[in-house]
Write an enzyme that holds these catalytic residues in place. Structure first.
Site, PDB file in Angstrom:
ATOM      1  N   HIS A 185      11.245 -11.667  14.226  1.00  0.00           N
ATOM      2  CA  HIS A 185      10.146 -12.612  14.004  1.00  0.00           C
ATOM      3  C   HIS A 185      10.631 -13.954  14.555  1.00  0.00           C
ATOM      4  CE1 HIS A 185       6.982 -14.399  11.034  1.00  0.00           C
ATOM      5  NE2 HIS A 185       7.214 -15.233  12.028  1.00  0.00           N
ATOM      6  N   ARG A 221      -0.650 -25.762  11.057  1.00  0.00           N
ATOM      7  CA  ARG A 221      -0.143 -26.712  10.060  1.00  0.00           C
ATOM      8  C   ARG A 221       1.343 -26.922  10.297  1.00  0.00           C
ATOM      9  NH1 ARG A 221       2.834 -23.157   7.093  1.00  0.00           N
ATOM     10  NH2 ARG A 221       1.996 -21.063   6.783  1.00  0.00           N
ATOM     11  N   LYS A 244      -7.690 -13.204  12.258  1.00  0.00           N
ATOM     12  CA  LYS A 244      -6.742 -12.606  13.188  1.00  0.00           C
ATOM     13  C   LYS A 244      -7.408 -11.865  14.342  1.00  0.00           C
ATOM     14  CE  LYS A 244      -2.783 -12.393  10.076  1.00  0.00           C
ATOM     15  NZ  LYS A 244      -3.339 -13.280   9.060  1.00  0.00           N
ATOM     16  N   GLU A 251      -3.045  -2.097  14.525  1.00  0.00           N
ATOM     17  CA  GLU A 251      -2.195  -2.352  15.683  1.00  0.00           C
ATOM     18  C   GLU A 251      -1.065  -1.330  15.736  1.00  0.00           C
ATOM     19  OE1 GLU A 251      -2.399  -7.214  16.158  1.00  0.00           O
ATOM     20  OE2 GLU A 251      -0.719  -6.311  15.087  1.00  0.00           O
ATOM     21  N   PHE A 285       2.618  -0.359  15.420  1.00  0.00           N
ATOM     22  CA  PHE A 285       3.703  -0.923  14.625  1.00  0.00           C
ATOM     23  C   PHE A 285       4.938  -1.077  15.511  1.00  0.00           C
ATOM     24  CE2 PHE A 285       7.367  -0.216  11.649  1.00  0.00           C
ATOM     25  CZ  PHE A 285       7.246  -1.433  10.994  1.00  0.00           C
ATOM     26  N   GLY A 310       1.241 -13.289   4.256  1.00  0.00           N
ATOM     27  CA  GLY A 310       2.229 -12.983   3.228  1.00  0.00           C
ATOM     28  C   GLY A 310       2.390 -11.509   2.928  1.00  0.00           C
TER      29      GLY A 310
END
Length: 445
Positions: free
Chosen positions: A208, A292, A116, A200, A202, A164
């Site tokens: 999303h 993917r 990331k 980061e 928040f 996750g």
């Protein structure tokens, strides 16, 4: 044209790939663990090879066993599906080294987005908006405190190799930094064998929203509209839809352009997804890229009438894409039907399905690998299938979904169907009034 594709996966995604391959005239090879010997993907593939015991490490994550299966069946390509080895750069490279085409991006592309911190740096250079935060990994609690003070609370600690929700902690005040820093590092190390943590700002009340992209080896990249994945529990998606009820034409144009920039920055070759956080003012920030096919790809397929698996295979064969970007023409909602008990904190409920009635009718699609008498094993993800409702408007799609859920009968195991039925009747959900925190206050009745 590939002659034979091995699917290095299981369940509904393996069956999904088999269907498209059959339509394209491509032979298929299923691989399976001993726990999956009665699964439909094993029955419907042209060939099937047992690759090990039920545990993922001894079967679906066992690269030598998968490569051996490919070699003895003379497969010339491998489709990894999602999960398992789908974003494993080492697996992609091993396929290339053995002269077998990995249907997905190159190892370099996977690596560039798998970490990331590296991905964020790449996006900054490409001019894609990112969440404000520190540069690089945190080395100490004192550094974390100093950076949090500079960014301003609340902040979020994230595992650089994470996913996750693992290795992720929100911190609201300085007194909580040390405890959350240590917990996040320990969890990241245990989950990913990499305890790197970064920080980061928040984003409060976020949506999303992700953009589906496709790119070919000739440098052409396009986007195929958005999906709203805000209905999630502990960072695991439960419902996805397209178009997003929060989207405007102007925002779609901006996010689509940013997604194309993001994929172009790594010369992306395959289908993939750029995930964004969108705040209540419709400011959007790059979160991560999934290199993917996504679980929720069906939603996009239905609103633009497009086979994403076929596109992925054609790109891997070296075909050019059109370069056309898309706007949703219909509305689609997907509910993930899992073998979980929504009345008992979504506890997994493996076991034998004694009765199954799958819904149908106009505007209904079901992607599933189960049948009456099928036993859901305890070793893997608990997904039974995906129920998709398609209609001209969001209200009509919700009504179709409620009707389809009412027809979906699964006995022998607990499922998330009761949760979805209640969600479809929730007034705030029906109005499109929700964020990623929506389920924190949602109560089953």
């Amino acid at each position: 044209m590939f002659k034979k594709v091995l699917i290095a996966n299981r369940g509904e995604i393996a069956l999904r790939v088999i269907r498209t391959c059959r339509e394209m005239g491509i032979k298929t090879v299923a691989v399976y663990s001993t726990a999956d010997k009665d699964s439909l993907h094993v029955k419907f593939a042209d060939e099937a090879v047992c690759i090990g015991k039920p545990q993922s490490s001894e079967s679906y994550l066992n690269i030598p066993h998968i490569m051996a299966a490919a070699e003895i069946t003379n497969a010339d390509a491998i489709h990894p599906g999602y999960g398992f080895l789908a974003e494993n750069a080492k697996f992609s490279k091993i396929c290339a080294d053995h002269g077998i085409k990995f249907i997905g991006p190159t190892p370099e592309m996977i690596n560039s987005m798998g970490d990331k911190i590296t991905a964020k740096d790449t996006m900054i250079k490409a001019g894609v908006p990112v969440v404000p935060g520190g540069e690089g990994l945190l080395e100490s609690v004192s550094q974390a405190k100093a950076l949090a003070k500079e960014i301003g609370y609340p902040v979020i600690l994230k595992a650089t190799a994470g996913g996750g929700g693992k290795g992720m902690r929100v911190v609201w005040q300085e007194s909580d930094i040390e405890k959350n820093y240590n917990t996040a590092k320990q969890e990241a190390g245990a989950s990913f064998k990499n305890d790197g943590i970064y920080m980061e700002k928040f984003v409060e009340e976020p949506r999303h929203i992700e953009i589906q992209v496709a790119g070919d080896r000739y440098g052409t990249v396009c986007h195929l509209s958005e999906r709203d994945c805000s209905i999630q529990r502990r960072h695991q998606k439960l419902v996805e839809e397209s178009p997003s009820p929060f989207m405007t034409a102007e925002l779609r144009e901006k996010m689509g352009a940013a997604a194309i920039k993001a994929a172009s920055a790594i010369a992306y070759e395959s289908v993939g997804t750029i995930e964004f956080l969108v705040d209540k003012h419709r400011n959007f920030y790059f979160m991560e890229m999934n290199t993917r096919i996504q679980v929720e790809h069906c939603v996009t397929e239905e609103v633009i009438n497009f086979d994403l698996i076929k596109e992925q295979i054609k790109i891997a064969m070296g075909e050019k894409i059109s370069g056309q970007s898309y706007t949703p023409q219909m509305h689609a909602i997907e509910c993930r039907i899992n073998a979980e008990d929504p009345y008992n904190d979504f506890r997994p409920s493996p076991g034998k399905i004694t009765t199954l009635n799958t819904p149908g009718g106009h505007g209904v699609r079901v992607d599933s690998h189960v049948y009456t008498g099928y036993t859901i094993p305890p070793y893997y993800d608990s997904m039974i299938g995906k129920l998709i409702a398609i209609a001209r408007t969001r209200d009509e799609a919700i009504n179709t979904m409620y009707r389809a859920l009412s027809e979906y009968v699964i006995e022998g195991v607990k499922t998330t169907i009761p949760f979805h039925l209640q969600l479809m009747q929730n007034e705030d959900f029906r109005k499109g009034n929700f964020t990623t925190k929506f389920l924190e206050s949602f109560k089953m009745v």
